[in-house]
Design a protein around this motif. Structure first.
Motif, PDB file in Angstrom:
ATOM      1  N   ASP A 500      -1.351  15.212  -9.431  1.00 46.23           N
ATOM      2  CA  ASP A 500      -2.014  16.277  -8.667  1.00 46.23           C
ATOM      3  C   ASP A 500      -0.992  17.171  -7.976  1.00 46.23           C
ATOM      4  N   ALA A 502       1.943  17.825  -8.946  1.00 42.10           N
ATOM      5  CA  ALA A 502       2.571  18.666  -9.967  1.00 42.10           C
ATOM      6  C   ALA A 502       1.566  19.579 -10.656  1.00 42.10           C
ATOM      7  N   ASN A 503       0.326  19.559 -10.165  1.00 41.77           N
ATOM      8  CA  ASN A 503      -0.729  20.409 -10.739  1.00 41.77           C
ATOM      9  C   ASN A 503      -0.908  20.132 -12.224  1.00 41.77           C
ATOM     10  N   GLU A 504      -0.743  18.850 -12.587  1.00 40.94           N
ATOM     11  CA  GLU A 504      -0.904  18.384 -13.969  1.00 40.94           C
ATOM     12  C   GLU A 504       0.064  19.051 -14.944  1.00 40.94           C
ATOM     13  N   LYS A 505       1.178  19.548 -14.432  1.00 42.35           N
ATOM     14  CA  LYS A 505       2.222  20.132 -15.277  1.00 42.35           C
ATOM     15  C   LYS A 505       3.243  19.049 -15.615  1.00 42.35           C
ATOM     16  N   LEU A 506       3.481  18.848 -16.902  1.00 47.01           N
ATOM     17  CA  LEU A 506       4.342  17.753 -17.332  1.00 47.01           C
ATOM     18  C   LEU A 506       5.758  17.891 -16.784  1.00 47.01           C
ATOM     19  N   LEU A 507       6.371  19.074 -16.939  1.00 45.73           N
ATOM     20  CA  LEU A 507       7.759  19.250 -16.513  1.00 45.73           C
ATOM     21  C   LEU A 507       7.909  19.026 -15.015  1.00 45.73           C
ATOM     22  N   LEU A 508       6.931  19.470 -14.247  1.00 41.75           N
ATOM     23  CA  LEU A 508       6.999  19.286 -12.797  1.00 41.75           C
ATOM     24  C   LEU A 508       6.827  17.811 -12.435  1.00 41.75           C
ATOM     25  N   THR A 509       5.941  17.127 -13.142  1.00 41.40           N
ATOM     26  CA  THR A 509       5.767  15.686 -12.923  1.00 41.40           C
ATOM     27  C   THR A 509       7.054  14.940 -13.266  1.00 41.40           C
ATOM     28  N   LEU A 544      -0.243  11.878 -18.484  1.00 38.27           N
ATOM     29  CA  LEU A 544      -0.202  13.219 -19.083  1.00 38.27           C
ATOM     30  C   LEU A 544       0.016  13.165 -20.592  1.00 38.27           C
ATOM     31  N   TYR A 602      14.518  14.527 -20.491  1.00 38.28           N
ATOM     32  CA  TYR A 602      13.487  15.542 -20.696  1.00 38.28           C
ATOM     33  C   TYR A 602      13.299  15.800 -22.192  1.00 38.28           C
TER      34      TYR A 602
END
Length: 702
Positions: A500, A502-509, A544, A602
């Motif tokens: 949440d 990371a707003n469900e963004k993979l790279l941010l998570t 994710l 990554y």
């Protein structure tokens, strides 16, 4: 290299030990004398023999085996590791005897009370509660002594969270766990102290630590340095490349970044300084290379064995998955040290500084245990069988060191093997592995009458057990954390919150997970760090859609990289202590050299086929990704160092780093774009260089 030069450049064994103890609490044990040294010696020997027996023949209930493993660890830790830095290093304090006795009681409780505990079906008596409470306290104290205070603070915080769950804010709230239930979960189930982490320690990790100890006794550590000199010593910036090569190999022997730094760094850092590398850079090369040893197959850090249990794949799958990332990691360091050497005009070693190439190549047989281990793991053998066979191989290779008796050992081994096979055929029949083990033991016993190999074998058993003590403490303490996470549902809550955030963004998570792993790694050893992050952070990545192997390798990598990431970079600090450089500056340089390790995870999350996982026969795509990633490391290395074919201007450096990142991104379009940028940079350098050559030189006026 001549003996005089080697002696002049190396730290003494005493100096090495002082550095290891300063930066690695796992090695800060007592040097006992008298009757207690004998008792501890035989205690360590008995521990190894017990582990070898159970691995070969044992069929002991899980709880009993893990409890005995823990009991051995607690007793020996309190006898060997002092309570504080001010405590005596030669005598055992009176209270440590009491703690050791309590450790014995804790270890013996499950074997003695096994039937009663099972019959109680999850209920515990007052005596159970007392023993379980003592076990928790002893584990925390043993962990503090062997691993350090940070992981103890984390474990205590988790215990407090379990008890005061009703008072927690927001998503952290839970009904709370009463003390009786907490003690029952922590010591009387296989989800706490006696859970999977210590189970892996009791089965896989201990045996591979023994394998590492036997490797050391074969003389393979020094051989790694000699082989590295032959391979890389004469090249541009040779000593730095020797450090990279030897440290990558040393990683198969030592699971500790600090110990690896001190062992190989005592040899390589003085050479680098003598040939012109700065103190900070010399220390950084050794720190980054030694830290990478834990990700170097076939034998990686202890956390890799935990991964086997946590994600349910074979160890060979994990070792195979680490191949391409490890190549890219060490290639990145090699490339940057090469550019640094060219930039500063550093030469390689002279011929007279090199070891005798012929003698080094004649001793290639010392690598047989490692090659054999690759074969054992890839052939489908269980991890325990592979470790036992690896130890046997080490023993046999060690016997070959004495040339005057070398012809006797194959004869003795073959005779013992055939005799035992015949005996087994005549009686009830035996397995091949039993015959191998007996033959190896007979050969070792016979060798006792000729040289010191028997003594080396005993010392390897003792040193392997001593090395395992810190792992036992760390895995037991991590079991406390895992039990709380399981009991309270914290893992899923944190995973959802991280996604949440990371707003469900993979790279941010992935970025948040990286930060968490690095922070935890500053205060916890790799093993405990991996257990915590795989329980808390890895599930967020998996939510994710990332496969388990990629997610767990991601947190595994960054837990290791904490050893060279300032402000608390223990491997870099140890290297600085040897080079005379500044610790933080050494850490910054080490992190810069190891930039690949901050990018590669990554990559394999975005493209799991880099882990040779789920390839579906598409090997050409894997080759394409590897080639573009390798070119990307060259480009990034040049940009960071500021030199390629010549010194780079600032715009060229920025373009090189940007082009390298594009090359590394695992997509076809990014690879093609990156190759165009890569080629353009080479053309620009070539063109500018040629134009500089063709500038007419004005003759001075008369």
């Amino acid at each position: 290299m001549s003996d005089k030069l080697a002696q002049a450049e190396r730290l003494t064994e005493e100096q090495q030990q002082q550095l290891i103890e300063k930066y690695d609490s796992e090695s800060n044990f007592r040097r006992l004398a008298g009757i207690m040294s004998i008792i501890v010696f035989y205690g360590l020997l008995a521990f190894s023999i017990y582990q070898l027996y159970t691995a070969t023949y044992g069929n002991i209930p899980t709880q009993i085996h893990r409890s005995i493993h823990l009991g051995f660890g607690l007793v020996l830790i309190f006898l060997l590791f002092p309570a504080s830095k001010k405590s005596s290093r030669t005598r055992i304090a009176w209270y440590d005897y009491i703690l050791a006795i309590l450790g014995f009681v804790v270890g013996a409780y499950w074997p003695v009370m096994y039937n009663d505990i099972i019959a109680q079906a999850g209920q515990i008596t007052t005596l159970d509660f007392i023993v379980g409470s003592i076990a928790i306290i002893l584990v925390l104290e043993a962990t503090r002594r062997t691993v350090g205070l940070p992981i103890v603070i984390i474990a205590v915080a988790f215990l407090a969270y379990a008890y005061w769950g009703r008072q927690m804010p927001g998503f952290l709230i839970h009904p709370g766990v009463n003390v009786d239930t907490l003690v029952q979960s922590l010591f009387f189930t296989t989800q706490g102290i006696l859970g999977t982490p210590i189970g892996v320690s009791a089965t896989y990790i201990f045996l591979f630590l023994l394998f590492g100890a036997f490797l050391v006794k074969t003389g393979v550590g020094q051989y790694f340095n000699d082989l590295a000199l032959v391979v890389a010593g004469r090249r541009i910036g040779g000593p730095a490349k020797v450090a990279i090569f030897s440290s990558a190999l040393q990683g198969t022997v030592s699971g500790s970044s600090v110990a690896n730094v001190v062992t190989s760094g005592s040899f390589t850092i003085p050479m680098m300084k003598r040939l012109g590398y700065s103190k900070n850079f010399a220390g950084a090369v050794e720190a980054s290379s030694s830290t990478g040893g834990q990700i170097m197959p076939p034998i990686m850090g202890a956390a890799a064995f935990l991964m086997v249990e946590f994600i349910g794949v074979s160890y060979w799958t994990i070792a195979k998955a680490a191949i391409i990332p490890a190549i890219l990691y060490f290639s990145g360091i090699w490339i940057m040290t090469h550019f640094q050497a060219k930039r500063t005009g550093l030469r390689g070693l002279q011929k007279e500084e090199m070891p005798n190439k012929k003698e080094v190549l004649q001793n290639l047989y010392l690598l047989l245990p490692i090659l054999a281990m690759v074969f054992y793991l890839s052939s489908g053998l269980s991890i325990m069988r592979a470790a036992i066979y690896g130890i046997i191989t080490c023993i046999l290779v060690g016997l070959l060191r004495k040339e005057r008796y070398r012809h006797l050992y194959p004869i003795v081994f073959a005779a013992a093997f055939v005799a035992y096979i015949i005996y087994g055929a005549v009686t009830s029949g035996i397995s091949i592995e039993t015959a191998l083990i007996v033959a190896a033991l007979v050969t070792v016993i016979v060798s006792y009458f000729f040289d010191e190999n028997f003594i080396d074998t005993i010392q390897a058993l003792v040193e392997g057990a001593r090395t395992a003590l810190s792992v036992i403490a760390a895995t037991a303490a991590a079991g406390i954390i895992v039990a709380v996470v399981t009991k309270t549902g914290l893992g899923l809550s944190l995973a959802n919150s991280l996604v949440d955030l990371a707003n469900e963004k993979l790279l941010l998570t992935l970025f948040f997970t990286m930060i968490a792993s690095l922070i935890l790694g500053m205060g916890a050893p790799t093993t405990a760090n991996y257990i915590i992050t795989s329980t808390i952070a890895a599930p967020a990545i998996i939510l994710l859609g990332v496969n388990d192997l990629s997610a767990h390798m991601f947190v595994f990598y960054f837990g290791i990289m904490a050893d060279i990431t300032p402000p608390v970079a223990l491997a870099a600090f140890a290297a600085a202590g040897m080079s005379g450089g500044r610790p933080i500056a050494t850490g910054v340089n080490a992190a810069k050299l190891a930039i690949a390790a901050f990018i590669i995870p990554y990559m394999f999350v975005l493209e799991p086929r880099l882990l040779l996982y789920d390839i579906d026969g598409n090997y050409l795509h894997v080759v394409w990704i590897f080639i573009t990633a390798f070119l990307g490391m060259i480009s990034i290395g040049a940009g960071i160092i500021g030199y390629w074919y010549r010194k780079l201007y600032i715009v060229e450096r920025l373009l090189a780093v940007a082009g390298g990142l594009v090359l590394i991104y695992p997509e076809v379009w990014s690879g093609i774009t990156g190759i165009i940028i890569f080629a353009a940079l080479i053309a620009i350098q070539y063109f500018v260089k040629r134009s500089e050559w063709n500038v007419p030189v004005k003759k001075p006026s008369s």
